[in-house]
Design a protein around this motif. Structure first.
Motif, PDB file in Angstrom:
ATOM      1  N   LYS A  42       0.804  -1.215   0.000  1.00  0.00           N
ATOM      2  CA  LYS A  42       0.000   0.000   0.000  1.00  0.00           C
ATOM      3  C   LYS A  42       0.838   1.267   0.000  1.00  0.00           C
ATOM      4  N   GLU A  43       2.127   1.145   0.323  1.00  0.00           N
ATOM      5  CA  GLU A  43       2.997   2.319   0.321  1.00  0.00           C
ATOM      6  C   GLU A  43       3.395   2.738  -1.092  1.00  0.00           C
ATOM      7  N   ILE A  44       3.101   1.888  -2.087  1.00  0.00           N
ATOM      8  CA  ILE A  44       3.424   2.188  -3.482  1.00  0.00           C
ATOM      9  C   ILE A  44       2.130   2.470  -4.241  1.00  0.00           C
ATOM     10  N   ASP A  45       2.098   3.579  -4.962  1.00  0.00           N
ATOM     11  CA  ASP A  45       0.934   3.922  -5.763  1.00  0.00           C
ATOM     12  C   ASP A  45       0.649   2.798  -6.763  1.00  0.00           C
ATOM     13  N   PRO A  46      -0.628   2.363  -6.891  1.00  0.00           N
ATOM     14  CA  PRO A  46      -0.938   1.248  -7.800  1.00  0.00           C
ATOM     15  C   PRO A  46      -0.441   1.463  -9.228  1.00  0.00           C
ATOM     16  N   GLY A  47      -0.540   2.703  -9.721  1.00  0.00           N
ATOM     17  CA  GLY A  47      -0.033   2.982 -11.065  1.00  0.00           C
ATOM     18  C   GLY A  47       1.459   2.790 -11.171  1.00  0.00           C
ATOM     19  N   GLU A  48       2.178   3.233 -10.144  1.00  0.00           N
ATOM     20  CA  GLU A  48       3.625   3.048 -10.124  1.00  0.00           C
ATOM     21  C   GLU A  48       3.989   1.575  -9.963  1.00  0.00           C
ATOM     22  N   ALA A  69       2.394  -0.974 -11.137  1.00  0.00           N
ATOM     23  CA  ALA A  69       2.274  -1.626 -12.443  1.00  0.00           C
ATOM     24  C   ALA A  69       3.550  -1.426 -13.252  1.00  0.00           C
ATOM     25  N   ALA A  70       4.112  -0.214 -13.187  1.00  0.00           N
ATOM     26  CA  ALA A  70       5.363   0.066 -13.898  1.00  0.00           C
ATOM     27  C   ALA A  70       6.517  -0.743 -13.317  1.00  0.00           C
ATOM     28  N   VAL A  71       6.514  -0.921 -11.981  1.00  0.00           N
ATOM     29  CA  VAL A  71       7.552  -1.721 -11.328  1.00  0.00           C
ATOM     30  C   VAL A  71       7.534  -3.147 -11.868  1.00  0.00           C
ATOM     31  N   TYR A  72       6.349  -3.756 -11.901  1.00  0.00           N
ATOM     32  CA  TYR A  72       6.278  -5.147 -12.356  1.00  0.00           C
ATOM     33  C   TYR A  72       6.540  -5.273 -13.850  1.00  0.00           C
ATOM     34  N   GLN A  73       6.160  -4.263 -14.623  1.00  0.00           N
ATOM     35  CA  GLN A  73       6.484  -4.301 -16.045  1.00  0.00           C
ATOM     36  C   GLN A  73       7.998  -4.272 -16.230  1.00  0.00           C
ATOM     37  N   ALA A  74       8.680  -3.423 -15.450  1.00  0.00           N
ATOM     38  CA  ALA A  74      10.142  -3.334 -15.545  1.00  0.00           C
ATOM     39  C   ALA A  74      10.805  -4.622 -15.071  1.00  0.00           C
ATOM     40  N   LEU A  75      10.295  -5.197 -13.999  1.00  0.00           N
ATOM     41  CA  LEU A  75      10.852  -6.454 -13.498  1.00  0.00           C
ATOM     42  C   LEU A  75      10.668  -7.570 -14.511  1.00  0.00           C
ATOM     43  N   ALA A  76       9.503  -7.595 -15.161  1.00  0.00           N
ATOM     44  CA  ALA A  76       9.255  -8.615 -16.179  1.00  0.00           C
ATOM     45  C   ALA A  76      10.142  -8.391 -17.398  1.00  0.00           C
ATOM     46  N   ASP A  77      10.265  -7.135 -17.831  1.00  0.00           N
ATOM     47  CA  ASP A  77      11.097  -6.831 -19.002  1.00  0.00           C
ATOM     48  C   ASP A  77      12.556  -7.219 -18.764  1.00  0.00           C
ATOM     49  N   ALA A  78      13.015  -7.020 -17.524  1.00  0.00           N
ATOM     50  CA  ALA A  78      14.400  -7.360 -17.177  1.00  0.00           C
ATOM     51  C   ALA A  78      14.572  -8.827 -16.816  1.00  0.00           C
ATOM     52  N   LYS A  79      13.453  -9.568 -16.824  1.00  0.00           N
ATOM     53  CA  LYS A  79      13.463 -11.002 -16.504  1.00  0.00           C
ATOM     54  C   LYS A  79      14.069 -11.256 -15.127  1.00  0.00           C
ATOM     55  N   MET A  80      13.526 -10.531 -14.141  1.00  0.00           N
ATOM     56  CA  MET A  80      14.038 -10.630 -12.779  1.00  0.00           C
ATOM     57  C   MET A  80      13.479 -11.814 -11.990  1.00  0.00           C
ATOM     58  N   PHE A  81      12.503 -12.502 -12.567  1.00  0.00           N
ATOM     59  CA  PHE A  81      11.956 -13.685 -11.907  1.00  0.00           C
ATOM     60  C   PHE A  81      12.383 -14.935 -12.667  1.00  0.00           C
ATOM     61  N   PRO A  82      12.371 -16.097 -12.002  1.00  0.00           N
ATOM     62  CA  PRO A  82      12.814 -17.325 -12.674  1.00  0.00           C
ATOM     63  C   PRO A  82      12.104 -17.545 -14.001  1.00  0.00           C
ATOM     64  N   LEU A  83      12.866 -17.980 -14.987  1.00  0.00           N
ATOM     65  CA  LEU A  83      12.326 -18.212 -16.322  1.00  0.00           C
ATOM     66  C   LEU A  83      11.946 -19.664 -16.541  1.00  0.00           C
TER      67      LEU A  83
END
Length: 320
Positions: free
Chosen positions: A258-264, A266-280
């Motif tokens: 809740k400390e992170i704005d929902p719109g922001e 979404a951008a965080v997870y898009q960036a994490l996905a683009d950088a492939k920060m989770f197991p592939l």
């Protein structure tokens, strides 16, 4: 959104199949421990637990003050699963705690940042670079990168604990460089800021190294094997969900962040996905564990041969 919700139902079904049906599930309990607060990269584990709870499991999340206290909770059976860095698990194993890594929690999400006038780590020479502590895992990753890339640079290192605090100090011009977690940089800046920039994402330079893992106690794992298997399956489904629809995943995670704005967010997870920060891929890689052990040996955290893949990891949850 339909596909995302269907994925959640598939995760629940997978967990049910692992334990033989809803009747068996209702009798199971599963507690997940964190060594401190939870951030964006912890949400796959949190939502995996929620998926199991929706199918009838009794679940609990407990935040502890330190990795040492979390280790004691694992050994005592207060929690069956812990999310922690390999450095903490390895140190516990060296001390005789007998912990086992059973799954990956995320890939190498550390980034090296520089002030706007720093174009490479060579330019850290004689300038102020902040680290979490002299013995931290992030410092070991920074040291390895600089040894490989700019061995002649001699920065003026200062200790500033907390990845988000180091981002803030860099943006305020108090330091010239640092190493942080990507999620903190994204949450504070949205990915761009004229006062600082990303020099390197270490997932590109150190792609095989574990930085966060799911850990169990070897002495208690047989009693909780069904629960751990169900959790690992649900966790894999959450990783797939992030890559399939980062925005939808962010919407589900937002209630826990809740400390992170929902719109922001979404951008965080898009960036994490683009950088492939989770197991592939599913499963814990034997070679990845070997590489991670070698990294900590080179960093002076373990004597050569003191740690082995069989001592620090349980590959039976990965089908190996």
């Amino acid at each position: 959104m339909f596909d995302f919700l269907s994925r959640r139902y598939r995760a629940v079904c997978t967990a049910l199949c692992l334990v033989g049906g809803a009747t068996a599930v209702s009798a199971e309990t599963l507690a997940l421990g964190f060594a401190g607060g939870r951030g964006p990269t912890d949400m796959p584990a949190v939502l995996a637990l929620e998926a199991l709870e929706a199918s009838g499991w009794e679940t609990e999340i407990i935040e502890f003050d330190s990795p040492d206290i979390l280790t004691q909770a694992l050994l005592s059976g207060q929690v069956q699963i812990a999310a922690m860095g390999p450095a903490a698990a390895f140190a516990a194993d060296i001390a005789g705690a007998d912990l086992r890594i059973v799954a990956k929690n995320n890939r190498n999400d550390f980034m090296i940042l520089g002030a706007s006038d720093v174009s490479s780590c060579d330019e850290f020479d004689g300038r102020v670079v902040a680290i979490h502590s002299t013995g931290s895992a992030t410092t070991a990753h920074l040291s390895q990168y600089m040894e490989d890339t700019c061995p002649d640079a001699e920065p003026n290192l200062i200790v500033l604990s907390g990845s988000a605090n180091r981002v803030a100090a860099l943006l305020n011009g108090q330091i010239d460089g640092t190493i942080v977690r990507m999620e903190d940089w994204m949450a504070i800046t949205g990915g761009e800021d004229e006062r600082a920039h990303i020099l390197v994402k270490l997932v590109e330079e150190q792609p095989t190294l574990l930085t966060q893992a799911i850990v169990v106690s070897a002495r208690n794992v047989d009693d909780s094997r069904t629960a751990v298997e169900a959790f690992v399956a649900a966790l894999d489904a959450e990783f797939e969900a992030i890559y399939a629809d980062p925005e939808a995943f962010a919407a589900e995670a937002s209630s826990h962040l809740k400390e992170i704005d929902p719109g922001e967010l979404a951008a965080v997870y898009q960036a994490l996905a683009d950088a492939k920060m989770f197991p592939l891929e599913k499963g814990l890689s034997y070679d990845q564990v070997v590489d991670t052990i070698s990294f900590y040996e080179a960093a002076g955290k373990a004597e050569p041969g003191q740690l082995t893949p069989e001592l620090v990891a349980d590959f039976s949850f990965s089908g190996q």
